[in-house]
Scaffold this motif. Structure first.
Motif, PDB file in Angstrom:
ATOM      1  N   VAL A 129     -32.229  18.815  -4.204  1.00  0.00           N
ATOM      2  CA  VAL A 129     -30.917  19.353  -3.825  1.00  0.00           C
ATOM      3  C   VAL A 129     -29.811  18.339  -4.087  1.00  0.00           C
ATOM      4  CG1 VAL A 129     -29.526  20.192  -1.896  1.00  0.00           C
ATOM      5  CG2 VAL A 129     -31.905  20.922  -2.130  1.00  0.00           C
ATOM      6  N   ALA A 144     -29.289  17.993  -7.836  1.00  0.00           N
ATOM      7  CA  ALA A 144     -28.545  19.143  -8.348  1.00  0.00           C
ATOM      8  C   ALA A 144     -27.067  19.026  -8.003  1.00  0.00           C
ATOM      9  CB  ALA A 144     -29.119  20.435  -7.775  1.00  0.00           C
ATOM     10  N   THR A 145     -26.764  18.526  -6.804  1.00  0.00           N
ATOM     11  CA  THR A 145     -25.367  18.367  -6.383  1.00  0.00           C
ATOM     12  C   THR A 145     -24.637  17.374  -7.284  1.00  0.00           C
ATOM     13  OG1 THR A 145     -25.984  18.841  -4.089  1.00  0.00           O
ATOM     14  CG2 THR A 145     -23.867  17.761  -4.457  1.00  0.00           C
ATOM     15  N   TRP A 181     -25.320  27.615  -2.440  1.00  0.00           N
ATOM     16  CA  TRP A 181     -26.565  28.396  -2.395  1.00  0.00           C
ATOM     17  C   TRP A 181     -27.745  27.531  -1.979  1.00  0.00           C
ATOM     18  CZ3 TRP A 181     -31.416  28.502  -4.480  1.00  0.00           C
ATOM     19  CH2 TRP A 181     -32.133  29.693  -4.360  1.00  0.00           C
ATOM     20  N   TYR A 182     -27.838  26.333  -2.557  1.00  0.00           N
ATOM     21  CA  TYR A 182     -28.919  25.419  -2.178  1.00  0.00           C
ATOM     22  C   TYR A 182     -28.863  25.106  -0.689  1.00  0.00           C
ATOM     23  CZ  TYR A 182     -30.426  24.311  -6.947  1.00  0.00           C
ATOM     24  OH  TYR A 182     -30.938  24.367  -8.227  1.00  0.00           O
ATOM     25  N   ARG A 185     -37.809  17.585  -1.658  1.00  0.00           N
ATOM     26  CA  ARG A 185     -36.833  18.666  -1.817  1.00  0.00           C
ATOM     27  C   ARG A 185     -35.411  18.160  -1.599  1.00  0.00           C
ATOM     28  NH1 ARG A 185     -37.461  24.820   0.511  1.00  0.00           N
ATOM     29  NH2 ARG A 185     -35.751  25.705  -0.708  1.00  0.00           N
ATOM     30  N   HIS A 213     -29.967  27.945   1.612  1.00  0.00           N
ATOM     31  CA  HIS A 213     -31.390  28.269   1.588  1.00  0.00           C
ATOM     32  C   HIS A 213     -32.280  27.090   1.984  1.00  0.00           C
ATOM     33  CE1 HIS A 213     -29.765  31.658  -0.663  1.00  0.00           C
ATOM     34  NE2 HIS A 213     -30.906  32.273  -0.503  1.00  0.00           N
ATOM     35  N   TYR A 214     -31.671  25.995   2.389  1.00  0.00           N
ATOM     36  CA  TYR A 214     -32.486  24.823   2.728  1.00  0.00           C
ATOM     37  C   TYR A 214     -31.761  23.990   3.780  1.00  0.00           C
ATOM     38  CZ  TYR A 214     -34.817  20.292   2.247  1.00  0.00           C
ATOM     39  OH  TYR A 214     -35.476  19.107   2.500  1.00  0.00           O
ATOM     40  N   ALA A 249     -31.597  17.577 -10.919  1.00  0.00           N
ATOM     41  CA  ALA A 249     -32.483  17.984  -9.830  1.00  0.00           C
ATOM     42  C   ALA A 249     -33.918  17.532 -10.099  1.00  0.00           C
ATOM     43  CB  ALA A 249     -32.425  19.503  -9.656  1.00  0.00           C
TER      44      ALA A 249
END
Length: 203
Positions: free
Chosen positions: A97, A100-101, A20-21, A93, A24-25, A154
Motif C-alpha cells: 500500500v 503504491a502510494t 481505494w487501498y 501488505r 479496503h485495508y 507496490a
C-alpha cells in the motif's frame, strides 16, 4: 480552467487509487498523515530526482527507455525508503500500500508535466494551445497509472517490507531483484509507448 484541468486530471486516478487501498485495508501503521506525506514525497522528491538524473545521465539511443525505467524506479525506491525508514513495524501488505502510494504520487506529478507539454503544440506562427491534446494525455495517463507507477512501486514495497528484520529495512537480493524486474517492465512499457508515438506521427 487550464491549471484546474491539469491538476485535477493528473491527480484524480492516483488519489482515487490511494483512497481505494485505504478503504479496503486497515493498518495501525499506515496513518492518514503518513499516506498523504508519502504521496507528496513520492511526487515531489521522486520527479525532481528523476528529472535531474535523466538529464545528467541519459542521451538519445535505443536503450534510453530502459535507462528511464531504472532511474525512475530507483528514485521511487529511495522515496519509499525515506518515508518508511522509522516505522519500526513492517508488514508485507503495508509495503504494498505504501509503495503504491509513493508510485501514485510520482505518477500524478509526472502526468502534470506531460499534460503541460501536450498543451503546447507547434503552429504556423509559433505555438498554440491544444486543450484536446491536453485532455487526451490526461485521460490516457490516468487510465494507465494503476498498472504503471502504482503497481511497480507496490511490488517493490511489498518485497522490501517483507525483507525487513528486527524493525529495520534491508536491501536484500530479493529487493534488488524486484527492483530490476519492475525497472525492465518500465523500460518495456516506455519502449512500446515511444514506438506507438512514432507510428502515429508517421501515419
Amino acid at each position: 480552467m487550464i491549471p484546474t484541468v491539469i491538476l485535477f486530471g493528473s491527480s484524480l486516478v492516483p488519489v482515487t487509487g490511494v483512497i481505494w487501498y485505504l478503504d479496503h485495508y486497515e493498518s495501525p501503521t499506515l496513518t492518514f498523515r503518513l499516506v498523504v506525506y508519502s504521496f507528496i514525497v513520492g511526487g515531489v522528491l521522486g520527479v525532481l530526482m528523476a528529472s535531474l538524473a535523466e538529464s545528467w545521465l541519459l542521451s538519445d539511443g535505443l536503450l534510453v527507455y530502459f535507462g528511464v525505467g531504472f532511474i525512475e524506479e530507483l528514485v521511487k525506491l529511495v522515496a519509499l525508503f525515506f518515508v518508511a525508514r522509522k516505522l519500526g513495524t513492517y508488514r508485507f501488505r503495508d509495503g504494498i500500500v505504501l509503495g503504491a502510494t509513493v508510485g501514485f504520487g510520482f505518477a500524478a506529478l509526472e502526468s502534470s508535466g506531460y499534460a503541460l507539454t501536450a498543451l503546447i503544440v507547434p503552429a504556423q506562427n509559433g505555438v498554440a494551445l491544444s486543450l484536446g491534446s491536453l485532455v487526451s494525455t490526461e485521460v490516457l495517463r490516468g487510465l494507465l497509472s494503476p498498472i504503471g507507477h502504482g503497481l511497480w512501486t507496490a511490488i517493490v514495497g511489498g518485497v522490501l517490507f517483507h525483507a525487513a528484520r528486527n524493525g529495520h529495512l534491508r536491501i536484500t537480493g530479493g529487493a534488488v531483484g524486484a527492483y530490476v524486474f519492475v525497472a525492465i517492465l518500465h523500460g518495456l512499457w516506455d519502449s512500446m509507448h515511444g514506438i506507438a508515438i512514432i507510428l502515429t506521427e508517421i501515419l
